[in-house]
Structure formats: structure tokens, C-alpha cells
Design an enzyme around this catalytic site. Structure first.
Site, PDB file in Angstrom:
ATOM      1  N   CYS A 159       0.798  -1.237   0.000  1.00 16.53           N
ATOM      2  CA  CYS A 159       0.000   0.000   0.000  1.00 16.53           C
ATOM      3  C   CYS A 159       0.828   1.284   0.000  1.00 16.53           C
ATOM      4  CB  CYS A 159      -0.931   0.010   1.206  1.00 16.53           C
ATOM      5  SG  CYS A 159      -2.102  -1.337   1.167  1.00 16.53           S
TER       6      CYS A 159
HETATM    7  N1  LIG Z   1      -2.621  -6.169   1.032  1.00 17.15           N
HETATM    8  C1  LIG Z   1      -3.051  -5.217   1.814  1.00 17.15           C
HETATM    9  O1  LIG Z   1      -2.593  -5.099   2.939  1.00 17.15           O
HETATM   10  C2  LIG Z   1      -4.135  -4.248   1.373  1.00 17.15           C
HETATM   11  C3  LIG Z   1      -4.777  -3.500   2.339  1.00 17.15           C
HETATM   12  C4  LIG Z   1      -5.774  -2.622   1.964  1.00 17.15           C
HETATM   13  C5  LIG Z   1      -6.104  -2.490   0.620  1.00 17.15           C
HETATM   14  N2  LIG Z   1      -5.455  -3.216  -0.325  1.00 17.15           N
HETATM   15  C6  LIG Z   1      -5.877  -3.050  -1.717  1.00 17.15           C
HETATM   16  O2  LIG Z   1      -6.702  -4.139  -2.091  1.00 17.15           O
HETATM   17  C7  LIG Z   1      -6.500  -4.453  -3.468  1.00 17.15           C
HETATM   18  C8  LIG Z   1      -6.093  -5.904  -3.589  1.00 17.15           C
HETATM   19  O3  LIG Z   1      -4.869  -6.080  -2.915  1.00 17.15           O
HETATM   20  P1  LIG Z   1      -4.320  -7.491  -2.462  1.00 17.15           P
HETATM   21  O4  LIG Z   1      -3.219  -7.202  -1.506  1.00 17.15           O
HETATM   22  O5  LIG Z   1      -5.431  -8.380  -2.027  1.00 17.15           O
HETATM   23  O6  LIG Z   1      -3.721  -8.024  -3.852  1.00 17.15           O
HETATM   24  P2  LIG Z   1      -3.216  -9.501  -4.199  1.00 17.15           P
HETATM   25  O7  LIG Z   1      -2.243  -9.366  -5.298  1.00 17.15           O
HETATM   26  O8  LIG Z   1      -2.841 -10.217  -2.944  1.00 17.15           O
HETATM   27  O9  LIG Z   1      -4.524 -10.227  -4.755  1.00 17.15           O
HETATM   28  C9  LIG Z   1      -5.195  -9.829  -5.879  1.00 17.15           C
HETATM   29  C10 LIG Z   1      -5.779 -11.057  -6.558  1.00 17.15           C
HETATM   30  O10 LIG Z   1      -6.539 -10.622  -7.691  1.00 17.15           O
HETATM   31  C11 LIG Z   1      -6.346 -11.555  -8.742  1.00 17.15           C
HETATM   32  N3  LIG Z   1      -6.698 -10.915 -10.002  1.00 17.15           N
HETATM   33  C12 LIG Z   1      -5.987 -10.041 -10.752  1.00 17.15           C
HETATM   34  N4  LIG Z   1      -6.681  -9.649 -11.814  1.00 17.15           N
HETATM   35  C13 LIG Z   1      -7.873 -10.296 -11.771  1.00 17.15           C
HETATM   36  C14 LIG Z   1      -9.024 -10.301 -12.581  1.00 17.15           C
HETATM   37  N5  LIG Z   1      -9.104  -9.525 -13.667  1.00 17.15           N
HETATM   38  N6  LIG Z   1     -10.054 -11.086 -12.221  1.00 17.15           N
HETATM   39  C15 LIG Z   1      -9.997 -11.865 -11.114  1.00 17.15           C
HETATM   40  N7  LIG Z   1      -8.936 -11.893 -10.299  1.00 17.15           N
HETATM   41  C16 LIG Z   1      -7.889 -11.107 -10.616  1.00 17.15           C
HETATM   42  C17 LIG Z   1      -4.895 -11.953  -8.608  1.00 17.15           C
HETATM   43  O11 LIG Z   1      -4.652 -13.194  -9.249  1.00 17.15           O
HETATM   44  C18 LIG Z   1      -4.731 -12.033  -7.094  1.00 17.15           C
HETATM   45  O12 LIG Z   1      -5.015 -13.331  -6.595  1.00 17.15           O
HETATM   46  C19 LIG Z   1      -5.451  -3.484  -3.965  1.00 17.15           C
HETATM   47  O13 LIG Z   1      -6.104  -2.380  -4.536  1.00 17.15           O
HETATM   48  C20 LIG Z   1      -4.749  -3.040  -2.713  1.00 17.15           C
HETATM   49  O14 LIG Z   1      -4.194  -1.756  -2.844  1.00 17.15           O
HETATM   50  C21 LIG Z   1      -4.485  -4.119   0.031  1.00 17.15           C
END
Ligand SMILES: NC(=O)c1ccc[n+]([C@@H]2O[C@H](COP(=O)([O-])OP(=O)(O)OC[C@H]3O[C@@H](n4cnc5c(N)ncnc54)[C@H](O)[C@@H]3O)[C@@H](O)[C@H]2O)c1
Length: 411
Positions: A253
Site C-alpha cells: 500500500c
Molecule cells: N494487502 C493489503 O494489505 C491491502 C490492504 C488494503 C487495501 N489493499 C488493496 O486491495 C487491493 C487488492 O490487494 P491485495 O493485496 O489483495 O492483492 P493480491 O495481489 O494479494 O490479490 C489480488 C488477486 O486478484 C487476482 N486478479 C488479478 N486480476 C484479476 C481479474 N481480472 N479477475 C480476477 N482476479 C484477478 C490476482 O490473481 C490475485 O489473486 C489493492 O487495490 C490493494 O491496494 C491491500
């Protein structure tokens, strides 16, 4: 649920634990297969938890399986392009695929962190390609995730969740949905408010970490113990919030999200100087750390070229194996470019394939090393052993405070 990562999988499991059937879509076949086998790849979710909801959690790659769902949450990545601009590619492709199967009456909530305006201006038009009208035939909201991977005191259940809907009805439906898994749902007026709330939270942390990192670099020159300064300032009961310095800013993030705001702000002729400056200071930290290690070796009459350096902890924070944007990787690359021979110890990260390294037991990693650099101190790390075994220890986390030793150098 669309996107089964750090954010999506815990959410999917939470709804399944409440007795809902959850269709869990991800484009990554390995993740889908792993969930189907009941094997979790996210630290916050145990395989036992997955097994307990296996009858209600339906992993799939097929968007068509979402058709019977009442609500669809989107938690796909929102990274930056190489030149640090928002990359909405995954979100656009998820929106496009969802539009193909969207049903009348469904609620769609975006969880991915993004700039204000994304939900209304980018996601809604895509979804309306389905022929259905947003706010009338389907509902749309934005609700940012506040998950902090590895954290156990604040969970999805007891962390207030902010929700902004496209219309009053959209908001009402999204609030009712989240109240199932979250004790405190905070309603805001628009999706844009919810989008910007998340960015404010992250920019706030980024700016404060940069401030204390800059102070650490100044303290280094002034030969003042920055840790003692921060600890003393933190005794003020009001008007001060403590942030600790470190080798740089990591995680998915903080190094990424502020640039979403900076990019959007440029469209409004309004520079976000705090965002840019914090990014600059935090990005400079790995270089500072390498200089500090070089200086410490020099004081021991050693050059960085040819020195063995044991890196202790490579993930971006203690207690997790998350390597995303970890400053340790940058520091290791820089050390390697300067000719250092690297080993590393990190119980949470078995391998760094790009660097051709595997984690070694602490003793083996330190054996023969000219210096140890503590970049992340996981719980249970035997600091006494590090200080006793390495001829030189450079601690970038302040965890050796309390240990007195001649071979110890701290940020
Ligand atoms: N990790 C954190 O601590 C955190 C905290 C708050 C917010 N976020 C936000 O949440 C969002 C997701 O983050 P994350 O950490 O879970 O990411 P991540 O990379 O762990 O997971 C994302 C998942 O989405 C899948 N994906 C990608 N494109 C896709 C599509 N078109 N259709 C279906 N699946 C698809 C990927 O294969 C992956 O499994 C981001 O915007 C991030 O900024 C993350």
C-alpha cells in the site's frame, strides 16, 4: 468475490463463516486450485479456516459463476506502471468480465485502493455495458479495505469499515452487507469520499514515516540516537503520534497508493507536494542504508566488495513473508552490485529466486560473514546470537537497543 489475495480471501472466508455461499473468482489457476484443495496461501487465513468453510466457498476462474450472487465484491490489484502511474488494467479487465455476467438487482462493491472518481467514472461505465443502469437496475458502492496483514488485534470484525454508495439505496445495501462481517460500518456521502479516505490514511502514514526517516538521517550526522528521541517524544500525551524509522517503506500500500492521489491531483492543477516528498525520502532510505553499511565496514577496515554480508529479515515487516516493495530487496541488490557476498536468514521467506538465494538457518547465514544487517526483526529472532556471532552488526530497526556491544551500529 473477485480477486482472492490478501484482501479478497479473508473477506470471502468471513462471509462464508457467516453462512453465505461465496463464489470466489480469481484469474490465477494456482490460487483457485489451492483453495479447492483447502490450502491457504495467505498468512491471515489458516488452511483449517478454509477447510471449515469448504462447503460454502466455491473457487473458480469463471465469471459466469457470479450470476446467482446477490453481491459482488472486487479486490483486484491496483499497482503502478513502470513510470509510477495508476495501472487500472486488472480492475478494467475485472469490470469488463463482470459486465458480461452482471444481473439485475446485484450489488457491486469495489474494495481496491484507488483515486477518487474511479468507481463512478471508470467502473460504472464498464458495468453499464451490460445494458443495465447503475443505481437503478444494479447498485454500486466503494468500501476500502483496511486489512493489515499479520495483525491480530484489529481484524475485519473490529476495524470500522467505511462505505460510500452511488445512491442512497446503494449505500443502504452495502451497509447491510458489511454489517454481517463488521461491527462498525461508517457511512459516507459518496464513493469519492470513501476512495479518498483510504488514500488519506495511507498518505498520512507515508508522510510521517518519511519525516522520521529524514530525522534518522539527520541524527546519524549529528550523532544523536533517533530511537531515544522518538521514544521521548512519544511520552507527550497529546498532539504527537509515534512513527519509527527504518530501512525504507515497504508493503503493497504505502509505496504505491499515494501516487494514485498525486496522479489524480495533477488533473486538477494541484500538486500534492507532501506525497511526492514523502515518496522521495522513503525511496532514498535503502541507499542511505547501503552507505551506512559501507561506512561501518570501512570503520572495520573492510571494503564492501568481497565482504560477506548476512541480511537478517527480508520481508517488509515482522511476522509476515510479504516481500512486496520490501526495501530489503533493494538494499540487497545495491549491496550485490557493489560486490558484497550475500546470505540471508528469514524464516518467513524460504527463497529469493531473483537473487538466487535461499534462506539459511541463522547460524549458517552468519558463519563467515563480515557483517550482519538487521532489516526486519521477526518475532523470536535471537538478537543476542546475532550480536555474538557477527563481527559487525548494523541494526536498522532499533531492536538491539538494550544490548551493549562494540560491534553494534544502529540507524
Ligand atoms: N494487502 C493489503 O494489505 C491491502 C490492504 C488494503 C487495501 N489493499 C488493496 O486491495 C487491493 C487488492 O490487494 P491485495 O493485496 O489483495 O492483492 P493480491 O495481489 O494479494 O490479490 C489480488 C488477486 O486478484 C487476482 N486478479 C488479478 N486480476 C484479476 C481479474 N481480472 N479477475 C480476477 N482476479 C484477478 C490476482 O490473481 C490475485 O489473486 C489493492 O487495490 C490493494 O491496494 C491491500
Amino acid at each position: 468475490m473477485i480477486g482472492l489475495g490478501y484482501v479478497g480471501l479473508p473477506l470471502a472466508v468471513a462471509f462464508a463463516e457467516q453462512g453465505h455461499h461465496v463464489v470466489a473468482v480469481d484469474t490465477d489457476q494456482r490460487r483457485v486450485a489451492s483453495i479447492a484443495r483447502g490450502e491457504s496461501y495467505i498468512e491471515d487465513i489458516s488452511s483449517e479456516q478454509l477447510a471449515a468453510v469448504s462447503e460454502r466457498l466455491h473457487p473458480t476462474r469463471r465469471y459466469a459463476d457470479l450470476a446467482p450472487c446477490e453481491a459482488v465484491l472486487i479486490a483486484v490489484p491496483t499497482p503502478l506502471t513502470r513510470n509510477r502511474e495508476p495501472d487500472l488494467g486488472p480492475l478494467m479487465s475485472a469490470g469488463h468480465a463482470l459486465a458480461g455476467v452482471l444481473q439485475q438487482g446485484q450489488l457491486v462493491v469495489l474494495e481496491s485502493t484507488t483515486y477518487p472518481g474511479t468507481t463512478r467514472e471508470r467502473l460504472v461505465p464498464l458495468l453499464e455495458e451490460s445494458g443495465l443502469a447503475a443505481g437503478k437496475e444494479f447498485n454500486v458502492a466503494f468500501s476500502p479495505e483496511r486489512i493489515d496483514p499479520g495483525r491480530t488485534d484489529y481484524t475485519l470484525r473490529n476495524t470500522p469499515k467505511v462505505v460510500g454508495g452511488l445512491t442512497a439505496r446503494c449505500l443502504e445495501r452495502a451497509v447491510a452487507l458489511y454489517e454481517e462481517v463488521c461491527d462498525d460500518v461508517v457511512q459516507v456521502g459518496t464513493p469519492e469520499v470513501a476512495e479518498l479516505t483510504k488514500l488519506l490514511e495511507n498518505v498520512f502514514r507515508s508522510v510521517n514515516i518519511a519525516l522520521v526517516n529524514e530525522l534518522a538521517m539527520l541524527c546519524d550526522r549529528m550523532k544523536i540516537d533517533v530511537w531515544e528521541v522518538v521514544e521521548a517524544a512519544a511520552t507527550k500525551p497529546y498532539g504527537f503520534m509515534s512513527f519509527t524509522p527504518g530501512p525504507g517503506m515497504g508493503g503493497h500500500c504505502l509505496p504505491v497508493d499515494p501516487f494514485y492521489l498525486a496522479w489524480r491531483a495533477r488533473e486538477f492543477d494541484q500538486p500534492t507536494e507532501f506525497v511526492e516528498l514523502a515518496g522521495e525520502v522513503n525511496q532514498a532510505m535503502p541507499y542511505f542504508c547501503v552507505d551506512k553499511i559501507t561506512q561501518a565496514l570501512n570503520d572495520h577496515e573492510k571494503a564492501i566488495r568481497g565482504s560477506g554480508i548476512a541480511v537478517i529479515g527480508v520481508s517488509y515487516k515482522p511476522g509476515v513473508g510479504d516481500l512486496r516493495e520490501s526495501p530489503a530487496i533493494k538494499i540487497m541488490q545495491l549491496l550485490s552490485e557493489r560486490g558484497a557476498q550475500l546470505t540471508y536468514h528469514d524464516d518467513f521467506v524460504p527463497e529469493l529466486a531473483d537473487l538466487g538465494l535461499r534462506s539459511q538457518p541463522l547460524e549458517a547465514a552468519l558463519e563467515g560473514a563480515d557483517a550482519a544487517a538487521i532489516l526486519t526483526a521477526h518475532p523470536g529472532l535471537d538478537l543476542e546470537a546475532v550480536v555474538a556471532s557477527a563481527p559487525l552488526v548494523v541494526d536498522f530497526r532499533g531492536v538491539t537497543r538494550g544490548i551493549e556491544a562494540k560491534n553494534l551500529v544502529r540507524l
